[in-house]
Design a protein around this motif. Structure first.
Motif: not given
Length: 330
Positions: A105-112, A114-126
């Motif tokens: 559904g693209g609304a999983s709290e756990e996944m959401l 992670l998004l800003p954390l990955f950005e902070k760590f210098g990762l791109k996301t798919v």
């Protein structure tokens, strides 16, 4: 409530049809987003980085399977539990890595989270999701969207068609990358050294050929058809290699050549030189190549016997096509 046999089979076929429908629908909506995701993974691997794959619930299992598939094809990948990620496991992430986040559904709290954390760590996301307009899809750098018009669950509760579509789309990404990176069977074998698969892919001609008494070799000069037949019989082989004075192969005499000599050589054909009937410049295979290369020669040229040669062109072994099934090369 017990179902009769006909009903059981009908419901099973309906489930499979619904899941097939999801895969067909996903294939129909593939677009340049998929191409962009492929390019992103190519860039990640080429720069020496890895895939981080994450999901919760059923998607956690799919994530682990996809990580295994990518690893087996030479794309470094690991599963990241989104809960553990918030308690230290983010340490496996490095700048330049690429994160693949699964959520139907693209609304999983756990996944959401992670998004800003990955950005902070210098990762791109798919985002790999069934909802292209979801918060996860909008927040990710790349999107892989699948379609599951309906679930196969009769209660419309258990993820079935959606998880099948997600897995299939992930597999499609891995297989396209396999081809785009030019992975060979030998490369694949490096990642599968154990079991039947590893044995089949890693075996070389020198590992499967008959040697010693199992590989009859005679000097061409002075050898008769009868002597060649005796040598083949003693070795229980379908052919004998003929060589010159230096031991270099000049030809091969096979069961087929024997039958032709019997038909066309006259009554005294057994005493005639084998050189009159042997096949010159026959197909051969180097001892150091993979055994599957020998299989290709058997299949391409429809032959039954193959001589393995050393680097000087001298017979080093003999392979009978009937040896291959028991070695699980076929």
């Amino acid at each position: 409530m017990s179902l009769d046999s006909a009903t059981i089979l009908a419901k099973a076929r309906n489930c499979l049809a619904i899941e097939r429908e999801a895969i067909d629908a996903t294939a129909a909506v593939l677009n340049e987003d998929f191409v962009a995701a492929v390019r992103a993974v190519e860039t990640t691997v080429a720069s020496g980085h890895k895939l981080i794959i994450s999901g919760v619930g059923k998607n956690a299992h799919i994530s682990q399977k996809l990580a295994g598939t990518f690893n087996s094809t030479g794309v470094p990948a690991c599963f990241l539990d989104p809960t553990q990620a918030l308690h230290g496991d983010l340490g496996l992430c490095a700048p330049g890595d690429l994160a693949l986040l699964l959520s139907n559904g693209g609304a999983s709290e756990e996944m959401l989270r992670l998004l800003p954390l990955f950005e902070k760590f210098g990762l791109k996301t798919v985002a790999l999701t069934g909802a292209g307009d979801s918060e996860l899809a909008r927040g990710a750098d790349y999107r892989l969207v699948y379609r599951a018009p309906r679930e196969a669950c009769p209660l419309a509760l258990a993820p079935t068609a959606s998880t099948t579509a997600a897995l299939a789309l992930g597999d499609a990404l891995a297989m396209v990358l396999l081809e785009s990176r030019g992975l060979t069977r030998e490369d694949f074998a490096k990642y599968h050294p154990a079991g039947t698969l590893g044995m089949t892919l890693l075996l070389r001609v020198k590992d499967i050929m008959r040697t010693g008494e199992g590989c009859p070799v005679l000097t061409e000069a002075g050898t008769t058809v009868q002597e060649a037949i005796f040598a083949m019989t003693r070795a229980k082989a379908g052919a004998v290699a003929l060589v010159d004075a230096a031991g270099v192969m000049t030809g091969i005499f096979t069961d087929g050549d024997f039958r032709r000599s019997a038909l066309n050589g006259g009554a005294d054909f057994l005493q005639k030189p084998v050189a009159q009937f042997m096949t010159r410049n026959p197909r051969s295979v180097p001892v150091h190549v993979l055994a599957v290369e020998a299989l290709k020669i058997f299949q391409q040229f429809k032959i039954s016997d193959l001589i393995a040669l050393d680097t000087q062109g001298r017979p080093a072994g003999y392979i009978d096509v009937q040896d291959l099934p028991k070695l699980k090369i076929l």
